[in-house]
Design an enzyme around this catalytic site. Structure first.
Site, short mmCIF file in Angstrom:
data_model
loop_
_atom_site.label_atom_id
_atom_site.label_comp_id
_atom_site.label_asym_id
_atom_site.label_seq_id
_atom_site.Cartn_x
_atom_site.Cartn_y
_atom_site.Cartn_z
N GLY A 36 66.49 58.07 73.19
CA GLY A 36 66.57 56.66 72.82
C GLY A 36 67.74 56.40 71.90
N GLY A 56 70.56 58.92 71.00
CA GLY A 56 70.04 60.26 71.14
C GLY A 56 69.57 60.52 72.55
N ASP A 114 66.38 71.16 63.89
CA ASP A 114 67.65 70.66 64.45
C ASP A 114 68.53 70.10 63.35
OD1 ASP A 114 69.43 70.31 66.50
OD2 ASP A 114 68.64 68.37 67.13
N LYS A 128 64.64 52.91 65.46
CA LYS A 128 64.78 53.91 66.53
C LYS A 128 63.79 53.57 67.64
CE LYS A 128 64.78 58.94 67.18
NZ LYS A 128 64.62 60.25 66.47
N VAL A 160 69.32 54.15 68.30
CA VAL A 160 69.01 53.61 66.98
C VAL A 160 69.82 52.34 66.78
CG1 VAL A 160 68.97 54.05 64.50
CG2 VAL A 160 68.55 55.93 66.10
#
Length: 757
Positions: free
Chosen positions: A483, A480, A595, A500, A485
């Site tokens: 960061g 993402g 989102d 994450k 996952v």
């Protein structure tokens, strides 16, 4: 009251021929009508065995389908079920405009009998010997049939598919929705439960087919009387009840499977005398559950318990209680009016009336916490202290009887003494334990070193533990903006997890980390990814989630080899909507996810859809309608008002869901540049233009789908994507429209700038 299966060859051939040719003797043409003021109150099938029309219910009338018989007809379907009754001046009409309506009185109000499901005017109708009432459009095409809208019964050739349900009637005389439901879960499990309970078979169901994990199953009663769960491909089958030979000869057989008003799901066989449809012999061939008292969650009401077996069951009141309604014993009991009688009343005649309770193996108790309190107080304070009076003793016998009873009370009281002391000790211990835990949790919640990690139900991990669990953060699942996952395994090896890790120690990253913990830490829903724990060591911040075996919804939609069939995609659309409903209306704090995209909708091992990524989420306090906080979101999924930095409300999630819904329909991304036409670049404009020009099949290409369902989902998606947030429906209305319970209004162009004229 049941959905029936015709199993005799003659009627089968006759009805098949009629279904395709519509012989004039049974065709119902436009302009035809039924009236309670005349002798013409029903339309019959070709055999005369089945009928559609008015049936009496008390002093009024209902409208439905029944198996003709004596002494009573057997109802298998009811129109306008929860508002079914009409007066004696009502008329059913197949109007010249092609609508099936019921009209009350001359020039009175008209109400449709088939809702808003019709896409074109009706040209004719028929009551078929398949026990199916059908409406035809142009070219004798079936445009509506009662098979698609079962009430409490299914019959031969009729399926109960995923997401569909049967709801029992209140009674044999009241055809409105009753207390029990049986439904096909999307995981392939057929579950029976009370209508007041959830869809969780493990917690609230009193019977299930035990077929979870077998997706795309449907319940079917075939022409031979076999009730089974099957896949449409025929690869998997579980038989619930198989037809057994019937000894009588010279007649015909009809099968029906009904969820009865007592909560039992039964398979019935009707043997019809040859040449005499007014008489029949009815027998039960199978039922589930086998014991009536297994319907513990709903069969007997408060302060009562169930006794009996599969041959018959009844509800009894606990001592000191009386039925609320003697004729409706399942309604439960209340404290008896005679409960406060006293021995000292003059001329009262006393006998011992301490009532023994049935043994545990003879009765299934339906007790709730309040019932235990009522019952125990009643026995200890009333029944034992002052036995009820009767008329079996008079005069001098009164004192002797009272003495004997007082002695009995003393004996029982002494014998119960140690038990009472033991129970008191347990209660005291439980209270102290409770206070200790509350105190401990209070200290945790006020510990300032925990920051946003005050949710004590989450597990705290060290950075070293998570580094080892992920093998040094080597297997990256997805990345993402703040960061990545990683795939890992819990330190004790019990389960796989997704870790994450915040890789950029920025102010925005810190805020989103805390927002995600605050939001998802308050949630627990089957369509929300579960947060298991966290790590906060200086600048090292990590979150631990349940591992989602099948990746993202985008992976499944946009990969041709992994693409779900249509029925699965409809299920996923509903699951996502239910997850949003939980966030918007069922959480303690209202959560706006901000989102919602196919990338952040993840699929577990059973391909259940779950919403993830709560970094941008916003929490609203009770009575708060929106927030002006700056929001980030994925391009193409962000509502217009967020792009203008306007107030953030739940309608922002509705817009994003509309985009996701159209992607689910078309199996393509919201923005695609490699297309043959410029009109197809933006999904919304392409879908709207196909909708208004009647070219919806373009959206699903060569896929075999139900175009009614496609149109419904397209309309809902376009409504959700309206630039004007006031036009967008609530998520609750979205679910009602997806399930076909609420009509879908015709959507205007979502964004006039992108819609062709």
């Amino acid at each position: 009251m049941a959905i029936v299966q015709v199993a005799y060859p003659l009627l089968f051939l006759l009805s098949l021929s009629f279904y395709t040719q519509q012989t004039t003797s049974s065709v119902i043409t436009t302009g035809s009508s039924l009236s309670l003021r005349t002798n013409r109150t029903s339309w019959h099938s070709l055999s005369g065995l089945f009928a559609f029309g008015f049936y009496p219910q008390g002093e009024k009338y209902g409208i439905g389908i029944w198996l003709v018989g004596e002494p009573n007809n057997t109802l298998v379907w009811t129109a306008n079920r929860d508002d079914p009754l009409v007066s004696s001046n009502a008329t059913i009409m197949l109007t010249m405009d092609g609508e099936l309506v019921v009209r009350t009185g001359l020039g009175g109000q008209e109400e449709s009998l088939v809702g808003s499901e019709l896409l074109e005017p009706v040209t004719s109708a028929s009551m078929l010997d398949f026990i199916n009432f059908v409406l035809y459009g142009n070219n004798s095409r079936v445009i509506w049939e009662s098979f698609d809208f079962p009430t409490d019964t299914i019959l031969g050739g009729q399926n109960l598919s995923e997401g569909k349900e049967l709801i029992s009637s209140k009674s044999s005389l009241d055809r409105s929705s009753g207390r029990f439901r049986i439904f096909m879960q999307y995981d392939g499990n057929l579950v029976a439960c009370s209508v007041n309970h959830s869809d969780d078979a493990q917690q609230d169901g009193y019977w299930s087919s035990n077929t979870p994990g077998q997706s795309s199953l449907h319940l079917n009663l075939d022409s031979q009387g076999t009730l089974a769960l099957r896949t449409y491909s025929g690869i998997y089958e579980k038989i619930l009840a198989k037809h057994s030979s019937f000894s009588r000869k010279g007649g015909s057989t009809v099968h029906r499977a009904t969820l009865d008003d007592d909560g039992l799901f039964r398979l019935y066989l009707h043997w019809l005398l040859k040449g005499d449809f007014s008489s029949s012999v009815v027998s039960v061939r199978w039922s589930a559950p086998e014991n009536q008292c297994d319907v513990v969650k709903g069969f007997c009401g408060y302060n009562s318990y169930c006794r009996g077996s599969s041959d018959g069951a009844w509800c009894d009141c606990f001592p000191g209680f009386a039925f609320i309604n003697e004729s409706e014993r399942h309604m439960g009991c209340w404290r008896s009016p005679n409960y406060e009688q006293h021995c000292g009343v003059e001329d009262a005649n006393i006998t011992s009336s301490i009532t023994p309770l049935p043994r545990q193996d003879e009765a299934t108790y339906r007790l709730r916490e309040s019932n235990w309190e009522l019952f125990l107080h009643g026995v200890s304070k009333d029944t034992l202290a002052c036995p009820q009076c009767s008329s079996n003793a008079t005069g001098p016998h009164k004192a002797k009887n009272c003495d004997r009873e007082n002695t009995l009370v003393l004996i029982v009281g002494v014998s119960l003494g140690p038990i009472a002391i033991f129970c008191s000790l347990i209660a005291a211990f439980s209270f102290l334990l409770y206070r200790y835990r509350v105190h401990k949790y209070a200290r945790l919640s006020t510990d300032s070193t925990l920051g946003p990690a005050r949710e004590f139900t989450l597990q705290s991990f060290s950075y070293k533990e998570l580094e080892e669990a992920t093998g040094g953060f080597t297997e990256e699942i997805r990345k993402g903006p703040l960061g990545a996952v990683y795939k890992g395994t819990m330190p004790d090896g019990s389960k796989r997890v997704a870790v994450k890790r915040l890789e950029r120690a920025t102010e925005r990253g810190e805020k989103e980390f805390q927002a995600e913990m605050a939001a998802i830490g308050h949630t627990h829903h089957k369509n929300i990814v579960q947060l298991l724990g966290f790590c906060m060591e200086s600048s090292k911040k990590l979150l631990v989630f349940e591992y989602m075996e099948n990746g993202s919804l985008a992976d499944l939609l946009f990969d041709v080899e992994r693409r779900h069939p249509w029925s699965e995609r409809v299920r996923i659309a509903l699951e996502v909507a239910r997850g949003i409903l939980y966030l918007h209306e069922e959480c303690e704090l209202q959560i706006i996810q901000c989102d919602i995209t196919t990338q952040y909708i993840l699929m577990d091992e059973s391909r259940t859809a779950k919403i993830s990524d709560f970094g941008p989420a916003k929490l609203l306090m009770p009575n708060q309608t929106g927030t002006e906080t700056e929001v980030r979101g994925t391009r193409g999924y962000v509502a217009l008002e967020l792009q203008r930095s306007a107030m953030v409300s739940t309608k922002a999630d509705i817009y994003s869901y509309g985009v996701v819904l159209l992607e689910i329909v078309c199996c393509r991304s919201n923005m695609v540049v490699d297309v043959s036409s410029a009109d197809e670049v933006r999904l919304c404009s392409w879908v709207y233009n196909c909708y208004i020009t009647g070219e919806l099949p373009k959206l699903v290409k060569d896929e075999q789908v139900d175009m009614k369902s496609v149109e419904r989902m397209v309309q809902i998606g376009l409504l959700c994507m309206q630039d004007d947030s006031e036009i967008r429906p609530s998520i609750k209305d979205v679910i009602l429209m997806l399930e076909g319970i609420m009509d879908v209004p015709r959507p205007p162009c979502p964004t006039p700038l992108y819609c062709s004229s």
